[in-house]
Design a protein around this motif. Sequence first.
Motif, PDB file in Angstrom:
ATOM      1  N   GLU A 187      12.398 -13.429 -16.595  1.00 51.33           N
ATOM      2  CA  GLU A 187      13.760 -13.670 -17.080  1.00 51.33           C
ATOM      3  C   GLU A 187      14.163 -15.129 -16.904  1.00 51.33           C
ATOM      4  N   PHE A 188      13.795 -15.711 -15.784  1.00 54.29           N
ATOM      5  CA  PHE A 188      14.293 -17.040 -15.431  1.00 54.29           C
ATOM      6  C   PHE A 188      13.605 -18.190 -16.174  1.00 54.29           C
ATOM      7  N   VAL A 189      12.329 -18.022 -16.514  1.00 52.44           N
ATOM      8  CA  VAL A 189      11.568 -19.121 -17.103  1.00 52.44           C
ATOM      9  C   VAL A 189      12.185 -19.620 -18.411  1.00 52.44           C
ATOM     10  N   ASN A 190      12.762 -18.717 -19.186  1.00 54.30           N
ATOM     11  CA  ASN A 190      13.356 -19.109 -20.471  1.00 54.30           C
ATOM     12  C   ASN A 190      14.862 -19.322 -20.399  1.00 54.30           C
ATOM     13  N   ASP A 191      15.437 -19.151 -19.217  1.00 56.44           N
ATOM     14  CA  ASP A 191      16.880 -19.315 -19.055  1.00 56.44           C
ATOM     15  C   ASP A 191      17.216 -20.795 -18.849  1.00 56.44           C
ATOM     16  N   THR A 192      18.227 -21.269 -19.552  1.00 50.59           N
ATOM     17  CA  THR A 192      18.579 -22.686 -19.508  1.00 50.59           C
ATOM     18  C   THR A 192      18.823 -23.182 -18.095  1.00 50.59           C
ATOM     19  N   TYR A 193      19.511 -22.387 -17.290  1.00 53.40           N
ATOM     20  CA  TYR A 193      19.894 -22.827 -15.939  1.00 53.40           C
ATOM     21  C   TYR A 193      18.920 -22.339 -14.874  1.00 53.40           C
ATOM     22  N   ALA A 194      18.501 -21.097 -14.966  1.00 54.44           N
ATOM     23  CA  ALA A 194      17.575 -20.554 -13.966  1.00 54.44           C
ATOM     24  C   ALA A 194      16.214 -21.242 -14.022  1.00 54.44           C
ATOM     25  N   SER A 195      15.842 -21.754 -15.195  1.00 56.83           N
ATOM     26  CA  SER A 195      14.543 -22.433 -15.305  1.00 56.83           C
ATOM     27  C   SER A 195      14.491 -23.675 -14.411  1.00 56.83           C
ATOM     28  N   HIS A 196      15.636 -24.319 -14.208  1.00 59.19           N
ATOM     29  CA  HIS A 196      15.682 -25.460 -13.287  1.00 59.19           C
ATOM     30  C   HIS A 196      15.419 -25.003 -11.850  1.00 59.19           C
ATOM     31  N   VAL A 197      15.945 -23.841 -11.504  1.00 62.77           N
ATOM     32  CA  VAL A 197      15.697 -23.280 -10.166  1.00 62.77           C
ATOM     33  C   VAL A 197      14.217 -22.955 -10.016  1.00 62.77           C
ATOM     34  N   VAL A 198      13.607 -22.442 -11.092  1.00 58.16           N
ATOM     35  CA  VAL A 198      12.180 -22.128 -11.067  1.00 58.16           C
ATOM     36  C   VAL A 198      11.365 -23.395 -10.790  1.00 58.16           C
ATOM     37  N   ARG A 199      11.720 -24.468 -11.465  1.00 58.05           N
ATOM     38  CA  ARG A 199      10.987 -25.723 -11.291  1.00 58.05           C
ATOM     39  C   ARG A 199      11.159 -26.281  -9.879  1.00 58.05           C
ATOM     40  N   THR A 200      12.362 -26.154  -9.332  1.00 55.82           N
ATOM     41  CA  THR A 200      12.589 -26.586  -7.950  1.00 55.82           C
ATOM     42  C   THR A 200      11.775 -25.731  -6.984  1.00 55.82           C
ATOM     43  N   MET A 201      11.734 -24.421  -7.260  1.00 53.03           N
ATOM     44  CA  MET A 201      10.949 -23.513  -6.420  1.00 53.03           C
ATOM     45  C   MET A 201       9.479 -23.904  -6.429  1.00 53.03           C
ATOM     46  N   LEU A 202       8.932 -24.232  -7.591  1.00 51.71           N
ATOM     47  CA  LEU A 202       7.522 -24.604  -7.689  1.00 51.71           C
ATOM     48  C   LEU A 202       7.220 -25.849  -6.853  1.00 51.71           C
ATOM     49  N   GLN A 203       8.145 -26.782  -6.850  1.00 50.24           N
ATOM     50  CA  GLN A 203       7.952 -27.993  -6.042  1.00 50.24           C
ATOM     51  C   GLN A 203       8.025 -27.679  -4.547  1.00 50.24           C
ATOM     52  N   CYS A 204       8.932 -26.791  -4.181  1.00 47.74           N
ATOM     53  CA  CYS A 204       9.097 -26.448  -2.761  1.00 47.74           C
ATOM     54  C   CYS A 204       7.890 -25.700  -2.210  1.00 47.74           C
ATOM     55  N   VAL A 205       7.394 -24.718  -2.955  1.00 49.81           N
ATOM     56  CA  VAL A 205       6.281 -23.907  -2.430  1.00 49.81           C
ATOM     57  C   VAL A 205       4.963 -24.673  -2.458  1.00 49.81           C
ATOM     58  N   SER A 206       4.866 -25.686  -3.315  1.00 47.22           N
ATOM     59  CA  SER A 206       3.621 -26.465  -3.411  1.00 47.22           C
ATOM     60  C   SER A 206       3.621 -27.680  -2.504  1.00 47.22           C
ATOM     61  N   GLY A 207       4.828 -28.167  -2.162  1.00 44.41           N
ATOM     62  CA  GLY A 207       4.932 -29.397  -1.395  1.00 44.41           C
ATOM     63  C   GLY A 207       4.774 -30.636  -2.244  1.00 44.41           C
ATOM     64  N   VAL A 208       4.773 -30.466  -3.573  1.00 41.46           N
ATOM     65  CA  VAL A 208       4.604 -31.585  -4.504  1.00 41.46           C
ATOM     66  C   VAL A 208       5.952 -31.908  -5.151  1.00 41.46           C
ATOM     67  N   THR A 209       6.383 -33.147  -5.037  1.00 36.25           N
ATOM     68  CA  THR A 209       7.635 -33.582  -5.653  1.00 36.25           C
ATOM     69  C   THR A 209       7.340 -34.150  -7.030  1.00 36.25           C
ATOM     70  N   VAL A 210       8.074 -33.662  -8.029  1.00 35.07           N
ATOM     71  CA  VAL A 210       7.864 -34.069  -9.419  1.00 35.07           C
ATOM     72  C   VAL A 210       9.013 -34.969  -9.844  1.00 35.07           C
ATOM     73  N   MET A 211       8.714 -35.972 -10.648  1.00 40.15           N
ATOM     74  CA  MET A 211       9.749 -36.884 -11.128  1.00 40.15           C
ATOM     75  C   MET A 211      10.813 -36.136 -11.920  1.00 40.15           C
ATOM     76  N   THR A 212      12.056 -36.589 -11.788  1.00 39.08           N
ATOM     77  CA  THR A 212      13.172 -35.877 -12.406  1.00 39.08           C
ATOM     78  C   THR A 212      13.191 -35.986 -13.920  1.00 39.08           C
ATOM     79  N   ASP A 213      12.452 -36.948 -14.488  1.00 43.40           N
ATOM     80  CA  ASP A 213      12.477 -37.120 -15.942  1.00 43.40           C
ATOM     81  C   ASP A 213      11.335 -36.363 -16.618  1.00 43.40           C
ATOM     82  N   ILE A 214      10.829 -35.329 -15.951  1.00 45.72           N
ATOM     83  CA  ILE A 214       9.674 -34.618 -16.468  1.00 45.72           C
ATOM     84  C   ILE A 214       9.930 -34.035 -17.849  1.00 45.72           C
ATOM     85  N   SER A 215      11.178 -33.706 -18.152  1.00 42.95           N
ATOM     86  CA  SER A 215      11.473 -33.110 -19.453  1.00 42.95           C
ATOM     87  C   SER A 215      12.467 -33.952 -20.247  1.00 42.95           C
TER      88      SER A 215
END
Length: 604
Positions: A187-215
């Motif tokens: 549900e969240f991956v295609n949601d305009t707002y929840a998708s941002h939470v998904v991306r933040t979650m991926l960075q947190c669980v991986s320990g990898v910080t991604v540049m904010t201009d990725i999209s």
Amino acid sequence: MERKYKKKKSFLSRAKKFGSKGLYGKGKNIDEETYHYYVQVMKRLNENFEQEDEKEMFASNVFSQTAGSELELVCNQLVSRVLEKILPFASSEVFENFANALNSDLRIVCTDPFASHVLEKKMKLANDCMNNAQTKKASAEEPVKKELESENEIEKPEKEENDQNHLKFCTEWLLKVSKFVLNNMEEFVNDTYASHVVRTMLQCVSGVTVMTDISKSKKSRDQSDENGDGQRGIMARDKAFLEVLREFTNRIMLWPQFGDLAYNEASAATLQTLILVLNGSLGKLLPPLLDLLYSKCFSQEEGTENTLPYVFQDNCAQRTLEVALSVGSSTFYDKAYEKLFKGRLVDLCETESKFAVISLIGGCKDKEKFSEIYEELEPNFKRFFTEGEGGIMLAIAKASQKLVTKQGNFLSKLLEFSSCTDPEGNNPCLIQSVLRIQASKFSKGSSKITYAGSQMVQTLLRFNKPIKMINSMLSLPANELRDLFCDPCGSYVMDTFVSSPSIGEKSRDRLRNKLKGEFAGLASSRNGSRAFDSLWAVSDIKTKATIGQELLAKEAAVSGNQWGSIIFAKHGLSLLRKRKSDWEAFQGQETKKRKLFKEFLSVP
């Protein structure tokens, strides 16, 4: 006639204006009194606090007003903006209480246009807590040299216990939120707002910080001179967090609609983030993901002799391809190059797909493959250089430097395009032309020195034989050389000049001699003073004394300047004027400390 633009009002100004009209923010409705309270809080946040502990006290007072109404308030635009801004000042207790309050309905928080931003902020702060603890632990285990030891007080046992408890809370809370996001990923991956939470979650669980201009959009990337692989930092993660990342990857690869993900703005940005975090953590999962991505998303319409592949007709899909090229395996790279790019490079450079070409060049790891790309584009180099497509030329320069190939040919081409008649570059035309190149036709600004131009000069100075660029640079009149180093972009050229292994001490001496009489102007500039420090750091004591005497000759002007006064104090020039022998001893100690510190930082 020059077009005039109205200056965009600050968020606080707009909030006040809306409040005066009886409009109390977008999102969840709040009453007038509450609205005006948060306007005043925002106003106070824009002011300075005299003491650090005042921030924590202020945050505690503000969060106490949210008790019992957290979910309603966080869904209001004004309140969410205030809370997002004040969260870093919150005490551990306040942070934990507020986090528990949001847990009461995470679905609403994840999908709300305003609450989702607050949740992201809390996730990042919890992640920072984990990273800081990890860094502190690593530092404590390193043998620190006595010369670098600080005299900080030992933390009290009570504070250490509080920190440990807060770390435990942040770890458990972040893992809980991450699992919730994982369980609702479809549900969240295609949601305009929840998708941002998904991306933040991926960075947190991986320990990898991604540049904010990725999209970033095509327009904003077109106006930017920057280009990179999208990663900014990597920290280790526990097995429980990495398991969330592993399961997310496996589930998204089994998704029946996987082929559509790269063509939707929200899900494409998630894919891009996933690619980057896997590259920095669970690297073994990346090749199968990219193979699937190519077969399901990029190979459907690989194009014909007269048409471009479909991936280049969609901004989201193309951006995903760019990210994949920047970190992908040689197998993925070769497949993409042969099927999507080869024979079409010039046509792609004529469109927005030039960004994909830049990523292709930047991601190349093979000399022979790069030579093919180079030769296909070479007939158009002059047009790229003179007509505002310097981003492509910069990518070629960086690849030439990285792969140690085509460097001589490339420099000769630049000399030709710059109308430089001296084959050794003994006049300023080469560097003057290169410094002015624009990353794209739509790059903003009319400065004589562009970001892309500065990057190009720095790259050329790292070539194995950069003598032509050195000669051209040192052919500049002394005042223009000073102006180069006082420029926000040009000042970084000094860093490269003093650190490039291809530039010898004789060339650095030539630079110092050229700048004689200009050191006061350099030291008195915001950017020039930084360049001054870089040159000072690689100069011997005798040379430093000569430069110092030049500044002392203009002491009133330099020490009376904001930046010059810092230079004076930092390098002890008052001591040089009074007692030269003591100053030399002081400089020797400073040099030793810098050397020890550099060695300490280089310890793996």
